[in-house]
Write a protein that holds these residues in place. Structure first.
Motif, PDB file in Angstrom:
ATOM      1  N   GLU A 163       0.856  -0.573  -0.355  1.00 51.80           N
ATOM      2  CA  GLU A 163       0.170  -0.044  -0.396  1.00 51.80           C
ATOM      3  C   GLU A 163       0.852   0.929   0.184  1.00 51.80           C
ATOM      4  O   GLU A 163       0.607   2.185  -0.770  1.00 51.80           O
ATOM      5  CB  GLU A 163      -1.080  -0.122   1.285  1.00 51.80           C
ATOM      6  CG  GLU A 163      -1.895   1.414   1.322  1.00 51.80           C
ATOM      7  CD  GLU A 163      -2.668   1.494   3.309  1.00 51.80           C
ATOM      8  OE1 GLU A 163      -2.589   1.850   3.086  1.00 51.80           O
ATOM      9  OE2 GLU A 163      -2.527  -0.262   3.520  1.00 51.80           O
ATOM     10  N   ASP A 164       2.253   1.381   1.006  1.00 51.80           N
ATOM     11  CA  ASP A 164       2.596   2.482   0.666  1.00 51.80           C
ATOM     12  C   ASP A 164       3.248   2.614  -0.262  1.00 51.80           C
ATOM     13  O   ASP A 164       3.675   3.343  -0.893  1.00 51.80           O
ATOM     14  CB  ASP A 164       3.849   2.229   1.894  1.00 51.80           C
ATOM     15  CG  ASP A 164       2.756   2.464   2.990  1.00 51.80           C
ATOM     16  OD1 ASP A 164       1.832   3.431   3.346  1.00 51.80           O
ATOM     17  OD2 ASP A 164       3.484   1.711   4.662  1.00 51.80           O
ATOM     18  N   LYS A 167       1.373   3.990  -3.240  1.00 50.63           N
ATOM     19  CA  LYS A 167       0.827   5.459  -2.667  1.00 50.63           C
ATOM     20  C   LYS A 167       2.439   6.372  -3.346  1.00 50.63           C
ATOM     21  O   LYS A 167       2.678   7.109  -3.465  1.00 50.63           O
ATOM     22  CB  LYS A 167       0.883   6.139  -1.480  1.00 50.63           C
ATOM     23  CG  LYS A 167      -0.175   5.913  -1.012  1.00 50.63           C
ATOM     24  CD  LYS A 167      -0.376   5.905   0.740  1.00 50.63           C
ATOM     25  CE  LYS A 167      -1.763   5.145   0.933  1.00 50.63           C
ATOM     26  NZ  LYS A 167      -1.818   5.032   2.674  1.00 50.63           N
ATOM     27  N   ARG A 170       2.868   6.435  -7.534  1.00 52.47           N
ATOM     28  CA  ARG A 170       1.908   7.666  -8.053  1.00 52.47           C
ATOM     29  C   ARG A 170       2.028   8.839  -7.090  1.00 52.47           C
ATOM     30  O   ARG A 170       2.002   9.422  -7.996  1.00 52.47           O
ATOM     31  CB  ARG A 170       0.638   7.258  -6.626  1.00 52.47           C
ATOM     32  CG  ARG A 170      -0.214   6.303  -7.696  1.00 52.47           C
ATOM     33  CD  ARG A 170      -1.572   5.968  -7.320  1.00 52.47           C
ATOM     34  NE  ARG A 170      -2.758   4.589  -7.247  1.00 52.47           N
ATOM     35  CZ  ARG A 170      -2.490   3.731  -6.570  1.00 52.47           C
ATOM     36  NH1 ARG A 170      -2.512   3.907  -5.505  1.00 52.47           N
ATOM     37  NH2 ARG A 170      -3.249   2.936  -6.531  1.00 52.47           N
TER      38      ARG A 170
END
Length: 195
Positions: A163-164, A167, A170
């Motif tokens: 998940e990190d 991020k 992106r």
């Protein structure tokens, strides 16, 4: 060693993007490796480099040494690699790179890896199973949508929660689907390889 969980990911997180320059495939020699330090996806803060053997076994060690000896090391939060194969099939073991630098590693590719083809190609090289194990250490390959639902890359991670990592990809993909630290590392490495 467990994965790092970021409490917050700051817009100016220091990311090291690493790519290789041009080289002659299957010919004994070396290739330039360039690392660029970016704050988020906007500001270039520094450049570092090393050389590795074409189809050799020194990529993990040389990149770790480049990172650990850099004056930027203390500011870095993540290493981002353009895949795990450099200078042909000199493969970075991202789990070892994480262990040696204490920095999470994200390996990014534009195309989904074809592991059957890669495994077949490795059989033509010495120590093929050792190379294959290093590729497997990139873990599960995940699709990440970057700037829009139409643009995507693929990633493998070590020392960071997916998940990190998504991020950070992106956040740093400001000019194209390729994160800016990798795009600029590629430009510099390609333009200076023959110097």
């Amino acid at each position: 060693m467990s994965s790092k969980k970021f409490r917050t990911i700051k817009p100016e997180i220091r990311v090291l993007g690493v790519d290789d320059g041009m080289f002659t495939p299957h010919v004994k020699g070396s290739a330039l490796i360039v690392g660029v330090v970016f704050r988020g996806g906007c500001w270039l803060d520094g450049v570092m480099s090393t050389r590795i053997e074409v189809d050799g076994f020194d990529a993990t060690e040389k990149i770790a040494s480049m990172v650990n000896s850099s004056p930027h090391h203390k500011q870095l939060r993540v290493i981002m690699l353009d895949g795990v194969t450099f200078a042909g099939f000199n493969i970075v073991d991202i789990k070892k790179l994480f262990a040696e630098t204490q920095l999470p590693v994200i390996a990014v590719t534009r195309d989904e890896p074809d592991f059957d083809d890669i495994h077949k190609a490795l059989k033509n090289l010495s120590r093929s199973e050792e190379r294959w194990k290093a590729i497997q250490n990139a873990g599960r390959i995940t699709k990440v949508y970057t700037r829009s639902r139409k643009e995507k890359v693929y990633m493998g991670t070590a020392g960071i929660q997916e998940e990190d990592a998504e991020k950070i990809i992106r956040l740093t993909s400001t000019r194209s689907s390729v994160p800016e630290p990798l795009r600029v590392a590629h430009i510099i490495a390609s333009g200076t390889s023959t110097l």
